[in-house]
Design a protein around this motif. Structure first.
Motif, PDB file in Angstrom:
ATOM      1  N   SER A   1       7.655   3.966  -6.882  1.00 15.66           N
ATOM      2  CA  SER A   1       7.846   2.750  -6.094  1.00 15.66           C
ATOM      3  C   SER A   1       9.056   2.879  -5.159  1.00 15.66           C
ATOM      4  O   SER A   1      10.047   3.495  -5.518  1.00 15.66           O
ATOM      5  CB  SER A   1       8.047   1.543  -7.017  1.00 15.66           C
ATOM      6  OG  SER A   1       6.884   1.327  -7.766  1.00 15.66           O
TER       7      SER A   1
ATOM      8  N   ASN B   1       4.222   2.033  -1.859  1.00 12.41           N
ATOM      9  CA  ASN B   1       4.180   3.482  -2.035  1.00 12.41           C
ATOM     10  C   ASN B   1       2.720   3.938  -1.994  1.00 12.41           C
ATOM     11  O   ASN B   1       1.810   3.118  -2.125  1.00 12.41           O
ATOM     12  CB  ASN B   1       4.781   3.854  -3.397  1.00 12.41           C
ATOM     13  CG  ASN B   1       4.166   3.057  -4.523  1.00 12.41           C
ATOM     14  OD1 ASN B   1       4.498   1.886  -4.706  1.00 12.41           O
ATOM     15  ND2 ASN B   1       3.240   3.650  -5.250  1.00 12.41           N
TER      16      ASN B   1
ATOM     17  N   ARG C   1      -5.373   3.583  -2.561  1.00  8.73           N
ATOM     18  CA  ARG C   1      -5.686   3.150  -3.922  1.00  8.73           C
ATOM     19  C   ARG C   1      -7.167   3.349  -4.188  1.00  8.73           C
ATOM     20  O   ARG C   1      -7.997   2.881  -3.414  1.00  8.73           O
ATOM     21  CB  ARG C   1      -5.357   1.665  -4.075  1.00  8.73           C
ATOM     22  CG  ARG C   1      -4.310   1.431  -5.113  1.00  8.73           C
ATOM     23  CD  ARG C   1      -4.123  -0.026  -5.423  1.00  8.73           C
ATOM     24  NE  ARG C   1      -2.799  -0.169  -6.032  1.00  8.73           N
ATOM     25  CZ  ARG C   1      -2.304  -1.301  -6.468  1.00  8.73           C
ATOM     26  NH1 ARG C   1      -2.986  -2.405  -6.359  1.00  8.73           N
ATOM     27  NH2 ARG C   1      -1.107  -1.339  -7.016  1.00  8.73           N
TER      28      ARG C   1
ATOM     29  N   LYS D   1      -2.428   2.477   0.982  1.00  7.68           N
ATOM     30  CA  LYS D   1      -1.907   3.053  -0.254  1.00  7.68           C
ATOM     31  C   LYS D   1      -2.769   4.201  -0.771  1.00  7.68           C
ATOM     32  O   LYS D   1      -2.327   4.969  -1.617  1.00  7.68           O
ATOM     33  CB  LYS D   1      -1.849   1.983  -1.362  1.00  7.68           C
ATOM     34  CG  LYS D   1      -0.636   1.088  -1.315  1.00  7.68           C
ATOM     35  CD  LYS D   1      -0.654   0.085  -2.450  1.00  7.68           C
ATOM     36  CE  LYS D   1      -0.289   0.651  -3.793  1.00  7.68           C
ATOM     37  NZ  LYS D   1       1.149   0.686  -4.077  1.00  7.68           N
TER      38      LYS D   1
ATOM     39  N   GLU E   1       9.901  -3.393 -10.732  1.00  2.00           N
ATOM     40  CA  GLU E   1       8.974  -4.457 -10.366  1.00  2.00           C
ATOM     41  C   GLU E   1       9.178  -5.693 -11.240  1.00  2.00           C
ATOM     42  O   GLU E   1       9.795  -5.633 -12.301  1.00  2.00           O
ATOM     43  CB  GLU E   1       7.522  -3.985 -10.509  1.00  2.00           C
ATOM     44  CG  GLU E   1       7.135  -2.902  -9.537  1.00  2.00           C
ATOM     45  CD  GLU E   1       7.452  -1.513 -10.052  1.00  2.00           C
ATOM     46  OE1 GLU E   1       8.235  -1.398 -11.025  1.00  2.00           O
ATOM     47  OE2 GLU E   1       6.926  -0.552  -9.469  1.00  2.00           O
TER      48      GLU E   1
ATOM     49  N   SER F   1       3.559  -2.715  -4.486  1.00  2.00           N
ATOM     50  CA  SER F   1       4.668  -1.860  -4.074  1.00  2.00           C
ATOM     51  C   SER F   1       4.213  -0.962  -2.919  1.00  2.00           C
ATOM     52  O   SER F   1       3.067  -0.514  -2.881  1.00  2.00           O
ATOM     53  CB  SER F   1       5.141  -1.033  -5.262  1.00  2.00           C
ATOM     54  OG  SER F   1       4.036  -0.420  -5.897  1.00  2.00           O
TER      55      SER F   1
HETATM   56 MG    MG Z   1       3.113  -0.443  -7.885  1.00  5.44          MG
END
Ligand code: MG
Ligand code: TXA
Length: 334
Positions: free
Chosen positions: A160, A154, A66, A64, A189, A152
């Motif tokens: 998302s 993405n 992140r 991701k 979500e 999610s």
């Molecule tokens: Mg998310």
């Protein structure tokens, strides 16, 4: 739990597979081997990994992009299984019986000795659990035989995904495979609930409108949606960002924008110049929620400077829809 060797497969990474029993078994084998897989759910597509395998969970963050370790939702097949990983209070059990399988996530104290990795919980003493309703998700979790961590699917901060193609375009070969469960029915979500000082608290608006949960005291403790009071880690404003600027509550779209409409079009602009993508022609919140993220992606792909969004009524599912839209608008403004 122990990691297994990767299954023999000559499919390219990131391949989109229909949810046949053989494909679900293959995806489960990828998960047990510590790989990540795109998993359909009724809310949005998830980026799935074995929640008990810290390295597999680390691959989620890596895929991701992140920046920080937010706690992830762990997906299980039943309340009985969930009780192995968390300590339920009476209200939580009642809610689970009422809304599971379905788009409700419960944040509860982690049970002593739970095999769920610290990384999936981001080191917190609590764990977020849900039982998804989507048949392919249930089949995949069941075939894997482990709790499945899945945010999610993405790239971090982006919109998302609500189709297998969205997952493929964001993550491609970063996932072993993507199970195609069709377009997500809810499109938003899950709603997240936790407890603080024995009182229920809404941590995220989502696919189950807060007013359907009907818990006393819940409304008093609703998370402020201005993004300033971050109670649930990960609920930051800069989520769901399209590339274009977003303008909300537009009765009439700005020139050279793309318009996300809701309900009948007002007659005072030229739809031939301004592309219109309907969120719901009939002005229905459920249809709007299901279409929202796909419509944002579609609008963004047209490369406009601005995406204008019609006003969405702020009740029922509209509360979660407006929450996502505000986050997208705030993120696209930075
Ligand atoms: Mg998310
Ligand atoms: O619908 C959904 O819930 C989707 C699908 C794939 O199931 N999943 C999802 O996961 O939205 P994610 O990672 O994007 O959102 C997880 C959020 C975190 O950002 C955080 O706000 C909250 O869940 N969360 C998880 N564990 C928590 C905890 N222990 N305490 C408080 N909040 C927690």
């Amino acid at each position: 739990m122990s990691r297994e060797p990767p299954p023999p497969s000559d499919l390219p990474r990131g391949v989109i597979l229909p949810p046949t029993e053989a494909n679900v078994a293959l995806a489960a084998a990828f998960l047990r081997a510590g790989d990540v897989v795109g998993m359909p759910t009724e809310t949005v597509y998830g980026l799935a990994a074995d929640a008990t395998d810290g390295e597999a969970v680390a691959r989620i963050y890596e895929a991701k992009g992140r920046p920080s370790f937010n706690p992830l939702i762990c997906h299980v097949t039943s309340l009985e299984e969930a009780e192995r990983y968390a300590v339920f209070n009476d209200a939580a059990r009642t809610l689970a019986q009422r809304f599971w399988p379905g788009p409700l996530t419960l944040v509860l104290p982690s049970r002593e000795g739970s095999p769920i990795s610290d990384l999936a919980r981001a080191g917190l003493p609590t764990v977020a659990l849900r039982v998804p309703a989507h048949a392919a998700a249930r089949a995949l979790i069941g075939a894997t035989g482990r709790p499945i961590a899945a945010p999610s699917a993405n790239l971090s901060g982006r919109i998302s995904p609500t189709t297998a193609r969205h997952v493929a375009s964001d993550l491609g070969p970063k996932v072993a495979a993507i199970i195609d469960g069709g377009p997500c029915e809810a499109g938003l979500e899950s709603t997240i609930l936790g407890w603080r000082d024995s009182l229920p608290i809404l941590l995220r608006h989502g696919a189950i409108p807060a007013d359907e949960i009907e818990l006393d005291a819940l409304t008093a403790q609703t998370l402020s949606t201005d993004g300033n009071s971050v109670i649930s880690p990960g609920q930051l404003l800069n989520h769901y960002a399209p590339i274009a600027q977003m303008q909300l509550n537009c009765d009439v779209p700005a020139p050279n924008s793309v318009f996300l409409s809701f309900g009948p079009l007002k007659c005072c602009f030229d739809a031939a110049i301004t592309p219109v993508i309907p969120l719901s022609r009939a002005g229905e919140l459920r249809e709007c929620a299901a279409r929202l993220f796909a419509a944002m992606r579609e609008a963004d792909a047209l490369g406009p400077g601005t995406i204008c969004v019609a006003p969405i009524p702020d009740h029922g599912l509209g509360v979660a829809i407006n929450d996502r839209l505000r986050r997208a608008a705030a993120a696209s403004a930075v």
